[in-house]
Design an enzyme around this catalytic site. Sequence first.
Site, PDB file in Angstrom:
ATOM      1  N   CYS A 228       5.533 -41.514  23.960  1.00  0.00           N
ATOM      2  CA  CYS A 228       5.095 -40.202  23.960  1.00  0.00           C
ATOM      3  C   CYS A 228       5.245 -39.950  22.448  1.00  0.00           C
ATOM      4  O   CYS A 228       6.227 -40.061  21.816  1.00  0.00           O
ATOM      5  CB  CYS A 228       6.458 -39.307  24.703  1.00  0.00           C
ATOM      6  SG  CYS A 228       6.243 -37.376  24.464  1.00  0.00           S
TER       7      CYS A 228
ATOM      8  N   CYS B  30       4.586 -27.045  16.034  1.00  0.00           N
ATOM      9  CA  CYS B  30       3.487 -26.593  16.833  1.00  0.00           C
ATOM     10  C   CYS B  30       3.218 -25.073  16.729  1.00  0.00           C
ATOM     11  O   CYS B  30       4.211 -24.322  16.566  1.00  0.00           O
ATOM     12  CB  CYS B  30       3.885 -26.899  18.407  1.00  0.00           C
ATOM     13  SG  CYS B  30       2.516 -26.508  19.279  1.00  0.00           S
TER      14      CYS B  30
ATOM     15  N   CYS C 120       5.445 -21.198  22.528  1.00  0.00           N
ATOM     16  CA  CYS C 120       5.695 -21.326  24.147  1.00  0.00           C
ATOM     17  C   CYS C 120       7.117 -21.064  23.933  1.00  0.00           C
ATOM     18  O   CYS C 120       7.878 -21.717  23.509  1.00  0.00           O
ATOM     19  CB  CYS C 120       5.256 -22.458  24.889  1.00  0.00           C
ATOM     20  SG  CYS C 120       3.328 -22.847  25.039  1.00  0.00           S
TER      21      CYS C 120
ATOM     22  N   CYS D 105      10.809 -33.470  27.617  1.00  0.00           N
ATOM     23  CA  CYS D 105       9.524 -32.334  27.438  1.00  0.00           C
ATOM     24  C   CYS D 105      10.158 -31.076  26.932  1.00  0.00           C
ATOM     25  O   CYS D 105      11.170 -30.389  27.485  1.00  0.00           O
ATOM     26  CB  CYS D 105       9.119 -32.194  28.740  1.00  0.00           C
ATOM     27  SG  CYS D 105       8.544 -33.456  29.774  1.00  0.00           S
TER      28      CYS D 105
HETATM   29  N1  SAH Z   1       1.149 -28.886  23.415  1.00  0.00           N
HETATM   30  C1  SAH Z   1       0.759 -29.587  24.538  1.00  0.00           C
HETATM   31  C2  SAH Z   1       1.570 -31.051  24.508  1.00  0.00           C
HETATM   32  C3  SAH Z   1       3.089 -30.893  24.661  1.00  0.00           C
HETATM   33  S1  SAH Z   1       3.267 -31.781  26.156  1.00  0.00           S
HETATM   34  C4  SAH Z   1       1.032 -29.078  25.857  1.00  0.00           C
HETATM   35  O1  SAH Z   1       1.595 -28.107  25.858  1.00  0.00           O
HETATM   36  O2  SAH Z   1       0.671 -29.761  27.034  1.00  0.00           O
HETATM   37  C5  SAH Z   1       4.651 -31.172  26.396  1.00  0.00           C
HETATM   38  C6  SAH Z   1       5.075 -30.711  28.081  1.00  0.00           C
HETATM   39  O3  SAH Z   1       6.392 -30.179  28.290  1.00  0.00           O
HETATM   40  C7  SAH Z   1       4.147 -29.351  28.340  1.00  0.00           C
HETATM   41  O4  SAH Z   1       3.515 -29.341  29.534  1.00  0.00           O
HETATM   42  C8  SAH Z   1       4.769 -28.248  27.971  1.00  0.00           C
HETATM   43  O5  SAH Z   1       4.760 -27.231  28.492  1.00  0.00           O
HETATM   44  C9  SAH Z   1       6.251 -28.908  28.672  1.00  0.00           C
HETATM   45  N2  SAH Z   1       7.455 -28.296  28.198  1.00  0.00           N
HETATM   46  C10 SAH Z   1       7.699 -27.628  26.997  1.00  0.00           C
HETATM   47  N3  SAH Z   1       8.960 -27.185  27.018  1.00  0.00           N
HETATM   48  C11 SAH Z   1       9.321 -27.383  28.092  1.00  0.00           C
HETATM   49  C12 SAH Z   1      10.787 -27.509  28.875  1.00  0.00           C
HETATM   50  N4  SAH Z   1      11.856 -26.990  28.046  1.00  0.00           N
HETATM   51  N5  SAH Z   1      11.324 -27.952  29.937  1.00  0.00           N
HETATM   52  C13 SAH Z   1      10.192 -28.591  30.542  1.00  0.00           C
HETATM   53  N6  SAH Z   1       8.905 -28.884  30.092  1.00  0.00           N
HETATM   54  C14 SAH Z   1       8.618 -28.248  28.849  1.00  0.00           C
END
Ligand code: SAH
Length: 374
Positions: free
Chosen positions: A129, A136, A140, A367
């Site tokens: 990963c 970023c 979010c 994640c």
């Molecule tokens: N910016 C891209 C790549 C990051 S991927 C994207 O958002 O897709 C990371 C993944 O983990 C994304 O799907 C994101 O939304 C998710 N994610 C972020 N914070 C998280 C959390 N606290 N718990 C679970 N998933 C999360």
Amino acid sequence: MTSATAPTGPVPVELGQARGPSAKPPRHLADLDQAGRRAAVGELGQPGFRADQLSRHYFSRLTDDPAEMTDLPAGLRSELTAALLPPLLTAQRELECDGGTTRKTLWRAFDGALVESVLMRYPDRVTMCVSSQAGCGMACPFCATGQAGLTRNLSAAEIVTQVFAGARAMARGQVPGGPGRVSNVVFMGMGEPLANYARVLTAVRRITEPAPGGLGISQRAVTVSTVGLVPAIRRLTGEGLSVRLAVSLHAPDDELRDDLVPVNRRWKVAEVLEAAWGYAAATGRRVSIEYAMIRDINDQAWRADRLASLLAGQLAHVNLIPLNPTPGSKWTASDPQVAAEFLDRLAAHGVPVTVRDTRGTEIDGACGQLAATG
Ligand code: SAH
């Protein structure tokens, strides 16, 4: 939360030279295609085949150590490696769990920027990963990376280097389970890959070109995950690649998604999904819809039904991710029973759905937990 730009300890000053925030990462073999590599050795007065030799060392033999490059004249090795294989990321710290089969590395770049990558070894595959940006800019609210803002884009080679490090550790048998190779790459580390489009595309090409052009990982085993930057998804659709696209949806309705994924204020759910179906149609590949299960926020039965109606009949697969805890976040993961019902409802509508086998929570490597806080 500390900023990703402020490592604890002294800020590195390389070769006594202060570098401003706008300095670029050094150029590296992995930034260049074969023609570019030949041109680069040409600048050093060397014939093109030296580029091929260096490429074999880096991409086939997984070494960047001049001492191991015995087919190069001894006097040339350090000059060529300094010019084309400069160290880009220095491992600052390694954390592991799952008996050493999940490993998070904190990297420091030439300018002090910090990023993280995670290697996950499963019985049938090894996934890296990787981060595509330091920090970023997508903000979010449930994601730790998003809280510190964007420091900068990574160069293509800074991205490839993260995969290289995993591939080398696997080849050398440094990950429990014996020697092996990295089979999968997911752009799910720090950053929004499609906001760093050109460098990410170059990195994808380098990761997937057969050795010695690149690392030789199958395009089908590479996943690019996005918050839903619609023009970039459309552009990716035209690249002729067969990488998997993952869309971080997290809500089926604009009202909630506007808050969870702020870029939704610009590109709405319907537009994002339309772009995703365009990608699926062009590539024949099922799009992965990422959905973090957040207690009492996005896990209601009616949202499962709404999501199912958006996805029914499409080439899509839902990945439910139990929300991982992040510092300062008021949210928690859905109650397991509620999550199970959400899943059942999607399945009942015929939508393929799985729950992500989340790894690395213990080491803040799961994640949304990558904050690179030194
Ligand atoms: N910016 C891209 C790549 C990051 S991927 C994207 O958002 O897709 C990371 C993944 O983990 C994304 O799907 C994101 O939304 C998710 N994610 C972020 N914070 C998280 C959390 N606290 N718990 C679970 N998933 C999360």
